[in-house]
Design an enzyme around this catalytic site. Structure first.
Site, PDB file in Angstrom:
ATOM      1  N   ASP A   1      -2.082  -1.088  -4.157  1.00  0.00           N
ATOM      2  CA  ASP A   1      -2.447   0.274  -4.528  1.00  0.00           C
ATOM      3  C   ASP A   1      -1.161   1.097  -4.573  1.00  0.00           C
ATOM      4  O   ASP A   1      -0.596   1.433  -3.539  1.00  0.00           O
ATOM      5  CB  ASP A   1      -3.431   0.828  -3.491  1.00  0.00           C
ATOM      6  CG  ASP A   1      -3.804   2.275  -3.738  1.00  0.00           C
ATOM      7  OD1 ASP A   1      -3.353   2.848  -4.750  1.00  0.00           O
ATOM      8  OD2 ASP A   1      -4.542   2.843  -2.907  1.00  0.00           O
TER       9      ASP A   1
ATOM     10  N   TYR B   1       0.863  -1.177   0.000  1.00  0.00           N
ATOM     11  CA  TYR B   1       0.000   0.000   0.000  1.00  0.00           C
ATOM     12  C   TYR B   1       0.905   1.234   0.000  1.00  0.00           C
ATOM     13  O   TYR B   1       1.433   1.640   1.029  1.00  0.00           O
ATOM     14  CB  TYR B   1      -0.923  -0.018   1.215  1.00  0.00           C
ATOM     15  CG  TYR B   1      -1.842   1.184   1.319  1.00  0.00           C
ATOM     16  CD1 TYR B   1      -2.395   1.763   0.179  1.00  0.00           C
ATOM     17  CD2 TYR B   1      -2.149   1.744   2.556  1.00  0.00           C
ATOM     18  CE1 TYR B   1      -3.233   2.859   0.266  1.00  0.00           C
ATOM     19  CE2 TYR B   1      -2.993   2.848   2.656  1.00  0.00           C
ATOM     20  CZ  TYR B   1      -3.529   3.398   1.511  1.00  0.00           C
ATOM     21  OH  TYR B   1      -4.360   4.493   1.593  1.00  0.00           O
TER      22      TYR B   1
END
Length: 240
Positions: A143, A104
């Site tokens: 992400d 992330y």
């Protein structure tokens, strides 16, 4: 092996909506980002699945979790750098033939106040992934909070987080160091994030990158149409 990566924008919320159940039964490895929780739901704990979580020290913020049907050989939490690890951003599962990194990436922030922090993180995870790759192949999904080019965004402003030249340059240069963008391999280039507030704002910022030697094993890539977050899950399938 079928691998799903999803920024869930809150594990508790996605669990309440029943959205997580839709993917657990159909896929082998599930990588979740932005879980925003220090707790693992009871139904996951008793599911018999292999659950690894790396939450942020700050409550209600960041954090990653990996769920797998096959048992990993080892689990590596973080990068070994406290300023990043305190935010719970990287979790690695080791399997016989490859590592799977659940990542992330930081957002550059409004007004790009965290851009320098993000670029520093980018360099750290790059060094980490390349070190792992000296041992075996690497799959890195998550992400990335950045696009690769103009075709990956419905709007364009290089002062916006994720669209800056610095972020794009790093991502493309990292891929050139021996990785393949699964979506590009299968020509399925779809937006993975859409703003709740401004529906016209959408970007492709979620990726599954695989070591180039694994590229021939990519069977499928999809952006799954499962609602529940401002991100859609992505799935890559690799042959044995």
């Amino acid at each position: 092996m079928k691998i799903v990566s999803w920024n869930v924008n809150g594990l508790k919320a996605i669990t309440r909506k029943g959205a997580l159940e839709k993917i657990i039964k159909d896929y082998d490895v599930i990588l979740l980002q932005e879980i925003r929780s220090q707790d693992v739901p009871l139904d996951l704990l008793i599911s018999g699945l292999n659950i690894s979580a790396f939450p942020s020290k700050k409550k209600g913020y960041s954090g990653v979790m990996s769920i797998s049907k096959p048992k990993p050989l080892s689990v590596i939490k973080g990068l070994g750098i406290d300023e990043f690890d305190s935010e719970g951003r990287v979790l690695t599962l080791e399997f016989q033939k490859f590592y799977i990194i659940n990542a992330y990436f930081p957002r550059a922030g409004d007004g790009l106040v965290r851009l320098d922090f993000k670029i520093k993180f980018n360099k750290a995870i790059e060094n980490y992934a390349l070190r792992l790759r000296e041992n075996k192949s690497v799959i890195i999904c998550g992400d990335f909070n950045a696009v690769r080019s103009k075709k990956d965004s419905s709007f364009w402003d290089e002062t916006e987080p994720g669209l800056t030249p610095q972020e794009r340059e790093w991502l493309n240069n990292f891929i050139k160091k021996g990785f393949v963008d699964s979506a590009e391999k299968t020509s399925k280039m779809e937006y993975t994030w859409r703003s709740y507030q401004f529906k016209w704002k959408a970007m492709r910022i979620d990726y599954c990158l695989v070591s180039e030697e694994l590229a021939p094993k990519i069977v499928d890539f999809q952006v799954l149409k499962i609602e529940g977050s401002d991100h859609l899950p992505i799935m890559v399938e690799l042959s044995d």
